[in-house]
Design a protein around this motif. Structure first.
Motif, short mmCIF file in Angstrom:
data_model
loop_
_atom_site.label_atom_id
_atom_site.label_comp_id
_atom_site.label_asym_id
_atom_site.label_seq_id
_atom_site.Cartn_x
_atom_site.Cartn_y
_atom_site.Cartn_z
N GLY A 189 0.78 -1.23 0.00
CA GLY A 189 0.00 0.00 0.00
C GLY A 189 0.81 1.28 0.00
N GLU A 190 2.12 1.19 -0.16
CA GLU A 190 2.98 2.38 -0.09
C GLU A 190 2.83 3.23 -1.36
N THR A 191 2.77 4.55 -1.20
CA THR A 191 2.62 5.47 -2.34
C THR A 191 3.96 5.64 -3.05
N THR A 192 3.89 6.03 -4.30
CA THR A 192 5.11 6.28 -5.07
C THR A 192 5.91 7.43 -4.45
N SER A 193 5.20 8.44 -3.92
CA SER A 193 5.89 9.57 -3.29
C SER A 193 6.73 9.10 -2.11
N ARG A 194 6.14 8.22 -1.27
CA ARG A 194 6.87 7.73 -0.10
C ARG A 194 8.05 6.85 -0.52
N ILE A 195 7.84 6.04 -1.56
CA ILE A 195 8.91 5.20 -2.08
C ILE A 195 10.07 6.07 -2.56
N ALA A 196 9.74 7.13 -3.32
CA ALA A 196 10.76 8.03 -3.85
C ALA A 196 11.53 8.71 -2.73
N GLU A 197 10.82 9.14 -1.68
CA GLU A 197 11.48 9.80 -0.56
C GLU A 197 12.46 8.86 0.14
N ARG A 198 12.06 7.62 0.32
CA ARG A 198 12.94 6.67 1.01
C ARG A 198 14.13 6.29 0.13
N LEU A 199 13.91 6.19 -1.17
CA LEU A 199 15.02 5.91 -2.08
C LEU A 199 16.04 7.05 -2.06
N ASP A 200 15.54 8.26 -1.98
CA ASP A 200 16.40 9.44 -1.90
C ASP A 200 17.22 9.42 -0.60
N SER A 201 16.56 9.09 0.51
CA SER A 201 17.25 9.07 1.81
C SER A 201 18.35 8.01 1.87
N LEU A 202 18.20 6.97 1.05
CA LEU A 202 19.20 5.89 1.01
C LEU A 202 20.25 6.12 -0.08
N ASN A 203 20.16 7.28 -0.75
CA ASN A 203 21.10 7.64 -1.83
C ASN A 203 21.03 6.68 -3.02
N VAL A 204 19.86 6.07 -3.20
CA VAL A 204 19.68 5.22 -4.38
C VAL A 204 19.40 6.10 -5.59
N ILE A 205 18.59 7.16 -5.41
CA ILE A 205 18.31 8.13 -6.49
C ILE A 205 18.64 9.53 -5.98
N LYS A 206 18.79 10.46 -6.94
CA LYS A 206 19.11 11.85 -6.57
C LYS A 206 17.92 12.78 -6.75
N HIS A 207 16.93 12.36 -7.55
CA HIS A 207 15.81 13.24 -7.87
C HIS A 207 14.49 12.53 -7.61
N PRO A 208 14.00 12.54 -6.37
CA PRO A 208 12.75 11.86 -6.05
C PRO A 208 11.56 12.40 -6.83
N LYS A 209 11.55 13.71 -7.09
CA LYS A 209 10.45 14.28 -7.87
C LYS A 209 10.44 13.75 -9.29
N LEU A 210 11.63 13.55 -9.85
CA LEU A 210 11.73 13.01 -11.20
C LEU A 210 11.17 11.59 -11.25
N LEU A 211 11.47 10.78 -10.22
CA LEU A 211 10.95 9.43 -10.19
C LEU A 211 9.42 9.45 -10.14
N LYS A 212 8.86 10.35 -9.31
CA LYS A 212 7.40 10.44 -9.20
C LYS A 212 6.77 10.83 -10.52
N ILE A 213 7.38 11.81 -11.22
CA ILE A 213 6.85 12.27 -12.50
C ILE A 213 6.89 11.15 -13.54
N LYS A 214 8.04 10.47 -13.61
CA LYS A 214 8.18 9.39 -14.60
C LYS A 214 7.23 8.24 -14.30
N ALA A 215 7.04 7.95 -13.03
CA ALA A 215 6.10 6.88 -12.66
C ALA A 215 4.69 7.23 -13.09
N LYS A 216 4.31 8.52 -12.92
CA LYS A 216 2.97 8.96 -13.30
C LYS A 216 2.80 8.92 -14.82
N LEU A 217 3.81 9.39 -15.55
CA LEU A 217 3.73 9.40 -17.01
C LEU A 217 3.65 7.99 -17.59
#
Length: 320
Positions: A38-66
């Motif tokens: 049940g986790e949202t994409t926004s929350r997933i992106a934030e946690r990925l950012d905090s773990l230094n897996v990605i640098k642009h959480p907003k970009l991940l959210k936008i691409k996931a939506k598109l």
């Protein structure tokens, strides 16, 4: 232009701009990441950012939506790396390719040895696994007539998802056991075939001898003779020993087939397919004894006199 089209155009422009940023240099440092139920994409992106897996959480959210992936990323534990691109992360999370651990359980392992191997691989806590392996409700799921899953966890190569529950490992291995053993249990009871197969597994080295060794034990059972299997003594002892003493043969245990007539109360290891088949389809022989030649093969005999004579000959050859 409608407001919806404007929003899409703006999002697309953001993607282009962020994609043109400094390219990602993926680190070799591994990160185990869990997508929760049940986790949202926004929350997933934030946690990925905090773990230094990605640098642009907003970009991940936008691409996931598109890509219509918003809220559809699959639950599970994934094997990622630091500084991945948002595209790469989405490919992994959308594929459902969860992280797994591949482990091979050899034939002849005891339940305790299996627990230690799974523990070493980081899949279970050994003590928890052994406790669950004696759980009556789990045993009832498979109609197992023993006190534990000893012998009922098929030796094979498995791919277990990271984070799998220990009871589900038991279920997977038991299910595999019954898949393989089903043809051999059609005309015989599980307890007889499995207990005998576990002894054959420990006593035999060559596949061609397994049906003969099974026949020896069956012949002894028919005559009311003690099985006198050293493998059952090994199982009864608290610690493994390279060679047994005469005092070991007197160990007080229902698994001591030097003192007790009949099969022991349960399997002594997890037998492979060859031992299961040998026990269900043994050779027809009159052999009652066998002795190791020291090279993995055995000498079989019908009488105690012949057996003792062969032991003396083999002992002389080995310098004993």
């Amino acid at each position: 232009m409608s407001s919806k089209k404007i929003a899409i155009a703006f999002a697309f422009a953001c993607v282009i701009l962020l994609s043109c940023a400094k390219p990602h240099e993926t680190s070799s440092k591994e990160v185990m990441f869990e997508v929760r139920s049940g986790e949202t994409t926004s929350r997933i992106a934030e946690r990925l950012d905090s773990l230094n897996v990605i640098k642009h959480p907003k970009l991940l959210k936008i691409k996931a939506k598109l890509r219509n992936l918003d809220r559809t990323l699959k639950q599970g534990i994934y094997r990622l790396h630091m500084n991945m691109s948002e595209d790469s992360v989405l490919v992994v999370l959308a594929s459902g390719s969860i992280a797994t651990v591949t482990i091979t359980i050899p034939e002849g392992m005891t339940l305790s040895q299996i627990a230690m191997k799974l523990d070493s691989a980081g899949l279970v806590n050994k003590d928890t696994f052994l406790r669950l392996a004696c759980d009556k409700k789990l045993l009832e799921e498979f109609n197992i007539p023993f006190q534990s899953f000893e012998g009922c966890l098929f030796p094979d190569t498995y791919k277990f998802p990271v984070g799998i529950e220990p009871q589900d490992i038991l279920r997977m291995m038991a299910k595999r056991f019954f898949e393989v053993s089903e043809p051999f249990l059609r005309n015989s009871s599980l307890d007889t075939i499995l207990i005998l197969a576990s002894i054959v597994e420990k006593e035999a080295y060559l596949d061609k001898e397994r049906p003969i060794i099974a026949s020896v034990f069956l012949n002894r059972l028919r005559k009311g003779m003690k099985l006198e299997s050293c493998a059952t003594i090994e199982y009864a002892l608290p610690e493994h020993k390279e060679s047994l003493t005469y005092s070991d043969l007197r160990v007080n245990s229902p698994y001591n087939t030097y003192m007790n007539v009949g099969l022991p109360p349960g399997p002594i290891c997890s037998p492979g397919k060859a031992s299961l088949e040998a026990s269900a389809r043994p050779k027809e022989t009159k052999y009652l004894f066998f002795v190791s030649k020291g090279d993995g093969s055995h000498y079989f005999s019908q009488t105690a006199e012949e057996h003792e004579k062969m032991k003396l000959i083999l002992n002389r050859k080995s310098g004993k």
